[in-house]
Design a protein around this motif. Structure first.
Motif, PDB file in Angstrom:
ATOM      1  N   UNK A  55       0.826  -1.210   0.000  1.00 10.37           N
ATOM      2  CA  UNK A  55       0.000   0.000   0.000  1.00 10.37           C
ATOM      3  C   UNK A  55       0.860   1.260   0.000  1.00 10.37           C
ATOM      4  N   UNK A  56       1.940   1.225   0.764  1.00  9.28           N
ATOM      5  CA  UNK A  56       2.852   2.379   0.804  1.00  9.28           C
ATOM      6  C   UNK A  56       3.506   2.587  -0.555  1.00  9.28           C
ATOM      7  N   UNK A  57       4.024   1.524  -1.152  1.00 12.38           N
ATOM      8  CA  UNK A  57       4.683   1.652  -2.442  1.00 12.38           C
ATOM      9  C   UNK A  57       3.682   1.979  -3.554  1.00 12.38           C
ATOM     10  N   UNK A  59       1.106   3.916  -3.165  1.00  7.43           N
ATOM     11  CA  UNK A  59       0.871   5.357  -3.042  1.00  7.43           C
ATOM     12  C   UNK A  59       1.983   6.137  -3.732  1.00  7.43           C
ATOM     13  N   UNK A  60       3.233   5.707  -3.538  1.00 13.24           N
ATOM     14  CA  UNK A  60       4.353   6.377  -4.202  1.00 13.24           C
ATOM     15  C   UNK A  60       4.271   6.198  -5.716  1.00 13.24           C
ATOM     16  N   UNK A  61       3.903   5.012  -6.153  1.00 10.42           N
ATOM     17  CA  UNK A  61       3.750   4.742  -7.583  1.00 10.42           C
ATOM     18  C   UNK A  61       2.713   5.661  -8.205  1.00 10.42           C
ATOM     19  N   UNK A  62       1.548   5.759  -7.561  1.00 11.28           N
ATOM     20  CA  UNK A  62       0.449   6.553  -8.114  1.00 11.28           C
ATOM     21  C   UNK A  62       0.759   8.046  -8.132  1.00 11.28           C
ATOM     22  N   UNK A  63       1.428   8.525  -7.083  1.00 12.36           N
ATOM     23  CA  UNK A  63       1.646   9.960  -6.949  1.00 12.36           C
ATOM     24  C   UNK A  63       2.930  10.455  -7.601  1.00 12.36           C
ATOM     25  N   UNK A  64       3.885   9.537  -7.812  1.00 15.19           N
ATOM     26  CA  UNK A  64       5.190   9.976  -8.316  1.00 15.19           C
ATOM     27  C   UNK A  64       5.581   9.229  -9.589  1.00 15.19           C
ATOM     28  N   UNK A  65       5.919   7.956  -9.465  1.00 16.29           N
ATOM     29  CA  UNK A  65       6.502   7.228 -10.591  1.00 16.29           C
ATOM     30  C   UNK A  65       5.595   7.215 -11.815  1.00 16.29           C
ATOM     31  N   UNK A  66       4.321   6.972 -11.618  1.00 19.18           N
ATOM     32  CA  UNK A  66       3.397   6.890 -12.762  1.00 19.18           C
ATOM     33  C   UNK A  66       3.249   8.220 -13.488  1.00 19.18           C
ATOM     34  N   UNK A  67       3.582   9.314 -12.814  1.00 22.63           N
ATOM     35  CA  UNK A  67       3.457  10.647 -13.422  1.00 22.63           C
ATOM     36  C   UNK A  67       4.782  11.162 -13.981  1.00 22.63           C
ATOM     37  N   UNK A  68       5.833  10.377 -13.855  1.00 24.18           N
ATOM     38  CA  UNK A  68       7.154  10.808 -14.320  1.00 24.18           C
ATOM     39  C   UNK A  68       7.360  10.336 -15.757  1.00 24.18           C
ATOM     40  N   UNK A 127       7.632   6.303   7.077  1.00 24.83           N
ATOM     41  CA  UNK A 127       6.851   5.066   7.003  1.00 24.83           C
ATOM     42  C   UNK A 127       7.375   4.166   5.884  1.00 24.83           C
ATOM     43  N   UNK A 128       7.735   4.766   4.767  1.00 25.86           N
ATOM     44  CA  UNK A 128       8.244   3.996   3.630  1.00 25.86           C
ATOM     45  C   UNK A 128       9.622   3.427   3.918  1.00 25.86           C
ATOM     46  N   UNK A 129      10.500   4.244   4.469  1.00 26.58           N
ATOM     47  CA  UNK A 129      11.886   3.830   4.666  1.00 26.58           C
ATOM     48  C   UNK A 129      12.062   2.777   5.745  1.00 26.58           C
ATOM     49  N   UNK A 130      11.085   2.649   6.633  1.00 28.73           N
ATOM     50  CA  UNK A 130      11.245   1.680   7.719  1.00 28.73           C
ATOM     51  C   UNK A 130      11.295   0.245   7.217  1.00 28.73           C
ATOM     52  N   UNK A 131      10.825   0.016   6.004  1.00 32.91           N
ATOM     53  CA  UNK A 131      10.805  -1.342   5.466  1.00 32.91           C
ATOM     54  C   UNK A 131      12.177  -1.802   4.971  1.00 32.91           C
ATOM     55  N   UNK A 132      13.093  -0.856   4.756  1.00 36.71           N
ATOM     56  CA  UNK A 132      14.350  -1.188   4.108  1.00 36.71           C
ATOM     57  C   UNK A 132      15.550  -0.922   5.002  1.00 36.71           C
ATOM     58  N   UNK A 133      16.622  -1.702   4.781  1.00 40.32           N
ATOM     59  CA  UNK A 133      17.880  -1.404   5.443  1.00 40.32           C
ATOM     60  C   UNK A 133      18.535  -0.220   4.737  1.00 40.32           C
ATOM     61  N   UNK A 134      19.566   0.341   5.354  1.00 45.55           N
ATOM     62  CA  UNK A 134      20.223   1.515   4.769  1.00 45.55           C
ATOM     63  C   UNK A 134      21.073   1.147   3.558  1.00 45.55           C
ATOM     64  N   UNK A 272       0.569  -5.184  -9.337  1.00 43.26           N
ATOM     65  CA  UNK A 272       0.011  -4.017  -8.665  1.00 43.26           C
ATOM     66  C   UNK A 272       1.015  -2.943  -8.348  1.00 43.26           C
ATOM     67  N   UNK A 273       2.317  -3.253  -8.508  1.00 41.98           N
ATOM     68  CA  UNK A 273       3.350  -2.248  -8.246  1.00 41.98           C
ATOM     69  C   UNK A 273       4.196  -2.048  -9.492  1.00 41.98           C
ATOM     70  N   UNK A 274       3.535  -1.942 -10.642  1.00 43.75           N
ATOM     71  CA  UNK A 274       4.242  -1.817 -11.915  1.00 43.75           C
ATOM     72  C   UNK A 274       3.720  -0.632 -12.706  1.00 43.75           C
ATOM     73  N   UNK A 275       4.656   0.089 -13.272  1.00 47.50           N
ATOM     74  CA  UNK A 275       4.282   1.119 -14.228  1.00 47.50           C
ATOM     75  C   UNK A 275       4.458   0.534 -15.623  1.00 47.50           C
TER      76      UNK A 275
END
Length: 275
Positions: A55-57, A59-68, A127-134, A272-275
């Motif tokens: 769901x987090x990714x 949201x980023x896809x819909x608001x950012x990546x898909x519009x780039x 919230x998004x970054x908590x899923x990933x290591x640095x 569901x997470x693909x442009x």
């Protein structure tokens, strides 16, 4: 299996003999570069839920990546059979090298437009970054011709991505015409005719740690289709090169142009997470 596996590597010979640019000029509408970011899950996260991550990714896809407009396609690939169970890949395709930089700048503009409030923006990325290591790593690949394009417009279920990585041997006496013909013949008469291969994407090193790398990515419906793909490839090879001597000649060419080293990996293509 030996013939099929070696034949997969034959397709990379174009880079050695310098004819890849000719293909790129013939098909400028295709993306020229692929970036692969290898990320890692935050294994200390105790309350991980896959649906919440998606769901987090999304949201980023819909608001950012898909519009780039500089990003042709993008998607996530999760570990299934790889040496590291913490890894996931984020792959993006770009029309040109310049678009890689332009996409990053456009992302910044789109992020500010999507989350104009600074506190809300920080909260989302926390919230998004908590899923990933640095730690993460990046590679850039140049796309190769004769791809079999996968239509994911109506993709509702996860697919399988099989990735084979081979290595060039860089012989001094390569022949461009010979290997261009072999590339066309094999891709069109084997991969494009193999009903189990829904998508095929050959890529070669453009920027990264190892200039010898050649990557072939195959999209399949299921794990069961992976072995079927190899069997069907063998059938198609024998159908097109009916003479055993011709097949052996091809094997010898591959042995000349490539090291015997390769690696294999299998990932889940996240619907569901693909442009």
């Amino acid at each position: 299996m030996k013939t099929t596996n070696r034949m997969m590597l034959l397709l990379a010979m174009l880079l050695i003999v310098g004819v890849g640019m000719t293909y790129a000029q013939e098909a400028p509408e295709r993306p020229q570069y692929i970036t692969v970011t290898t990320m890692h899950w935050n294994m200390d996260l105790k309350d991980f839920k896959m649906d919440e991550w998606k769901a987090v990714e999304k949201e980023f896809l819909d608001k950012v990546t898909s519009k780039n407009e500089h990003v042709v396609s993008a998607g996530f690939y999760l570990h299934r059979m790889t040496p590291d169970n913490t890894e996931l890949l984020y792959v993006q395709a770009f029309p040109t090298w310049n678009d890689i930089d332009l996409a990053a700048k456009k992302n910044g503009d789109l992020i500010e437009a999507a989350w104009p409030n600074e506190k809300a923006r920080e909260a989302f990325f926390d919230k998004r970054n908590k899923y990933y290591s640095a730690y993460h790593s990046d590679e850039i690949y140049a796309t190769m011709p004769n791809a079999k394009l996968f239509n994911d417009d109506n993709m509702t279920e996860n697919k399988i991505l099989y990735v084979r990585t081979g290595h060039f041997a860089y012989p001094k006496d390569g022949n461009g015409d010979e290997f261009r013909k072999a590339f066309d013949d094999y891709a069109l008469h084997v991969f494009h005719k193999n009903e189990y291969i829904k998508g095929y994407y050959p890529q070669a090193h453009a920027y990264g740690a190892d200039r010898t790398v050649f990557v072939e990515a195959f999209i399949l419906d299921s794990m069961a289709d992976l072995e079927k793909m190899f069997d069907r490839n063998d059938e198609l090879v024998k159908s097109h090169w009916k003479d055993e001597a011709d097949r052996e000649k091809m094997n010898k060419l591959v042995e000349k142009y490539f090291t015997p080293v390769h690696s294999d990996a299998v990932y889940t293509v996240v619907a569901g997470l693909r442009k």
